[in-house]
Write a protein that holds these residues in place. Sequence first.
Motif, PDB file in Angstrom:
ATOM      1  N   ASN A 155     -10.044   5.540  -0.226  1.00 19.79           N
ATOM      2  CA  ASN A 155      -9.258   5.742   0.987  1.00 19.79           C
ATOM      3  C   ASN A 155      -7.794   5.420   0.694  1.00 19.79           C
ATOM      4  O   ASN A 155      -7.438   5.015  -0.413  1.00 19.79           O
ATOM      5  CB  ASN A 155      -9.808   4.905   2.146  1.00 19.79           C
ATOM      6  CG  ASN A 155      -9.777   3.411   1.864  1.00 19.79           C
ATOM      7  OD1 ASN A 155      -8.874   2.898   1.193  1.00 19.79           O
ATOM      8  ND2 ASN A 155     -10.771   2.685   2.374  1.00 19.79           N
ATOM      9  N   ALA A 156      -6.932   5.596   1.690  1.00 23.15           N
ATOM     10  CA  ALA A 156      -5.493   5.456   1.481  1.00 23.15           C
ATOM     11  C   ALA A 156      -5.114   4.057   1.014  1.00 23.15           C
ATOM     12  O   ALA A 156      -4.284   3.890   0.104  1.00 23.15           O
ATOM     13  CB  ALA A 156      -4.747   5.803   2.771  1.00 23.15           C
ATOM     14  N   GLU A 157      -5.703   3.029   1.615  1.00 18.39           N
ATOM     15  CA  GLU A 157      -5.376   1.658   1.215  1.00 18.39           C
ATOM     16  C   GLU A 157      -5.796   1.403  -0.227  1.00 18.39           C
ATOM     17  O   GLU A 157      -5.048   0.802  -1.006  1.00 18.39           O
ATOM     18  CB  GLU A 157      -6.073   0.659   2.136  1.00 18.39           C
ATOM     19  CG  GLU A 157      -5.726  -0.788   1.799  1.00 18.39           C
ATOM     20  CD  GLU A 157      -6.435  -1.781   2.701  1.00 18.39           C
ATOM     21  OE1 GLU A 157      -5.738  -2.538   3.398  1.00 18.39           O
ATOM     22  OE2 GLU A 157      -7.684  -1.789   2.706  1.00 18.39           O
ATOM     23  N   LEU A 160      -3.350   3.194  -2.699  1.00 21.96           N
ATOM     24  CA  LEU A 160      -2.047   2.554  -2.848  1.00 21.96           C
ATOM     25  C   LEU A 160      -2.163   1.222  -3.575  1.00 21.96           C
ATOM     26  O   LEU A 160      -1.350   0.909  -4.451  1.00 21.96           O
ATOM     27  CB  LEU A 160      -1.398   2.358  -1.481  1.00 21.96           C
ATOM     28  CG  LEU A 160       0.044   1.828  -1.506  1.00 21.96           C
ATOM     29  CD1 LEU A 160       0.951   2.760  -2.299  1.00 21.96           C
ATOM     30  CD2 LEU A 160       0.582   1.651  -0.097  1.00 21.96           C
ATOM     31  N   THR A 206       1.674   8.193   5.677  1.00 21.52           N
ATOM     32  CA  THR A 206       0.540   7.334   5.344  1.00 21.52           C
ATOM     33  C   THR A 206       0.933   6.253   4.355  1.00 21.52           C
ATOM     34  O   THR A 206       0.547   5.087   4.488  1.00 21.52           O
ATOM     35  CB  THR A 206      -0.617   8.176   4.776  1.00 21.52           C
ATOM     36  OG1 THR A 206      -1.039   9.124   5.758  1.00 21.52           O
ATOM     37  CG2 THR A 206      -1.798   7.298   4.394  1.00 21.52           C
ATOM     38  N   ARG A 209       2.886   3.621   6.230  1.00 21.54           N
ATOM     39  CA  ARG A 209       2.020   2.800   7.082  1.00 21.54           C
ATOM     40  C   ARG A 209       1.237   1.799   6.252  1.00 21.54           C
ATOM     41  O   ARG A 209       1.084   0.634   6.635  1.00 21.54           O
ATOM     42  CB  ARG A 209       1.047   3.691   7.863  1.00 21.54           C
ATOM     43  CG  ARG A 209       1.655   4.358   9.084  1.00 21.54           C
ATOM     44  CD  ARG A 209       0.566   4.858  10.027  1.00 21.54           C
ATOM     45  NE  ARG A 209      -0.341   5.790   9.371  1.00 21.54           N
ATOM     46  CZ  ARG A 209      -0.150   7.107   9.338  1.00 21.54           C
ATOM     47  NH1 ARG A 209       0.918   7.648   9.920  1.00 21.54           N
ATOM     48  NH2 ARG A 209      -1.024   7.884   8.738  1.00 21.54           N
ATOM     49  N   GLN A 210       0.734   2.237   5.095  1.00 26.34           N
ATOM     50  CA  GLN A 210      -0.063   1.350   4.262  1.00 26.34           C
ATOM     51  C   GLN A 210       0.799   0.242   3.652  1.00 26.34           C
ATOM     52  O   GLN A 210       0.362  -0.910   3.539  1.00 26.34           O
ATOM     53  CB  GLN A 210      -0.771   2.141   3.156  1.00 26.34           C
ATOM     54  CG  GLN A 210      -1.874   3.053   3.649  1.00 26.34           C
ATOM     55  CD  GLN A 210      -2.978   2.288   4.348  1.00 26.34           C
ATOM     56  OE1 GLN A 210      -3.329   1.166   3.961  1.00 26.34           O
ATOM     57  NE2 GLN A 210      -3.547   2.889   5.391  1.00 26.34           N
ATOM     58  N   LYS A 213       1.355  -2.254   6.368  1.00 24.46           N
ATOM     59  CA  LYS A 213       0.139  -3.020   6.603  1.00 24.46           C
ATOM     60  C   LYS A 213      -0.056  -4.094   5.531  1.00 24.46           C
ATOM     61  O   LYS A 213      -0.386  -5.254   5.837  1.00 24.46           O
ATOM     62  CB  LYS A 213      -1.073  -2.099   6.632  1.00 24.46           C
ATOM     63  CG  LYS A 213      -2.405  -2.786   6.940  1.00 24.46           C
ATOM     64  CD  LYS A 213      -3.524  -1.755   7.033  1.00 24.46           C
ATOM     65  CE  LYS A 213      -4.842  -2.420   7.439  1.00 24.46           C
ATOM     66  NZ  LYS A 213      -5.314  -3.357   6.404  1.00 24.46           N
ATOM     67  N   LEU A 214       0.147  -3.732   4.250  1.00 21.01           N
ATOM     68  CA  LEU A 214       0.005  -4.707   3.170  1.00 21.01           C
ATOM     69  C   LEU A 214       1.043  -5.819   3.288  1.00 21.01           C
ATOM     70  O   LEU A 214       0.754  -6.980   2.986  1.00 21.01           O
ATOM     71  CB  LEU A 214       0.120  -4.001   1.810  1.00 21.01           C
ATOM     72  CG  LEU A 214      -1.016  -3.047   1.436  1.00 21.01           C
ATOM     73  CD1 LEU A 214      -0.691  -2.314   0.141  1.00 21.01           C
ATOM     74  CD2 LEU A 214      -2.340  -3.794   1.306  1.00 21.01           C
ATOM     75  N   ARG A 239      -8.593  -5.345  -2.237  1.00 19.92           N
ATOM     76  CA  ARG A 239      -8.346  -4.189  -1.384  1.00 19.92           C
ATOM     77  C   ARG A 239      -8.515  -2.882  -2.165  1.00 19.92           C
ATOM     78  O   ARG A 239      -8.909  -1.859  -1.603  1.00 19.92           O
ATOM     79  CB  ARG A 239      -6.924  -4.250  -0.818  1.00 19.92           C
ATOM     80  CG  ARG A 239      -6.668  -5.444   0.103  1.00 19.92           C
ATOM     81  CD  ARG A 239      -7.326  -5.288   1.451  1.00 19.92           C
ATOM     82  NE  ARG A 239      -7.039  -6.433   2.311  1.00 19.92           N
ATOM     83  CZ  ARG A 239      -6.019  -6.469   3.166  1.00 19.92           C
ATOM     84  NH1 ARG A 239      -5.226  -5.432   3.314  1.00 19.92           N
ATOM     85  NH2 ARG A 239      -5.825  -7.566   3.910  1.00 19.92           N
TER      86      ARG A 239
END
Length: 241
Positions: A155-157, A160, A206, A209-210, A213-214, A239
């Motif tokens: 997934n995106a998280e 990254l 995205t 945003r990630q 969030k991190l 993660r």
Amino acid sequence: MSLSTTERAANFCQACAIRNRAICSELDDKEIGVLNQLGRRRVLVPGEQLLWEGDEAVLVANVIDGVLKLSTQTVDGKEQILGLVYPSDFLGRPFGQTTPYGVEALTEANVCVFERRDFDRFAREHPRLEHKLLERTLAELDRTRRWMLLLGRMNAEQKLATFLLEMASRLGETGWKEGNGATGRIIDLPLSRQQIADVLGLTIETVSRQLTKLKKDGLIDLPSRREIAILQPAELEHRAG
């Protein structure tokens, strides 16, 4: 007493920062001197192209410092970044006829450049170098398989986090610095957020945003648009999955 050309070349290579990690690391001083006479140092500025996709494979190169990107053109003319190249990586296609991808400097970079035919002949005469080439080829194959997993299943998280850890690992100490208000060690990003998005198969929104969030979760800090401080590498690895 003056040094011979071979001795000067060997001494120059012994002082190289990536001497023990480069493809020539298994060669002795005499062999290094001969190989050095076949090549030349070249400095690339950001945005400068070293190799062009589809061209005749006339050059190979060893990266001394800096970060470069490998890319290809899609059928609709867009660029697709295939991967990044770091210090001690080898570029080009030995024993090949065409270059399978374009190579462009993202940062200022120093490379050792060789005519492919000269390098091919030297490699055939030095089995240890051929063996090192094989090792590098297999390692690159492993990285490509991991990259396919990253693009296809994460997934995106996870994408990254994996990307940041990989870059931190590959850049090593030379890619880090202290300060700028961050409490951790800071890595200078050679890519823009749009380029990171292109590499990971995400949108720039995205990626932003990630990153936010991190940062909110305390895993990273963002001193500037092109710097990231990794504050909790163990949690970042968690993660990444």
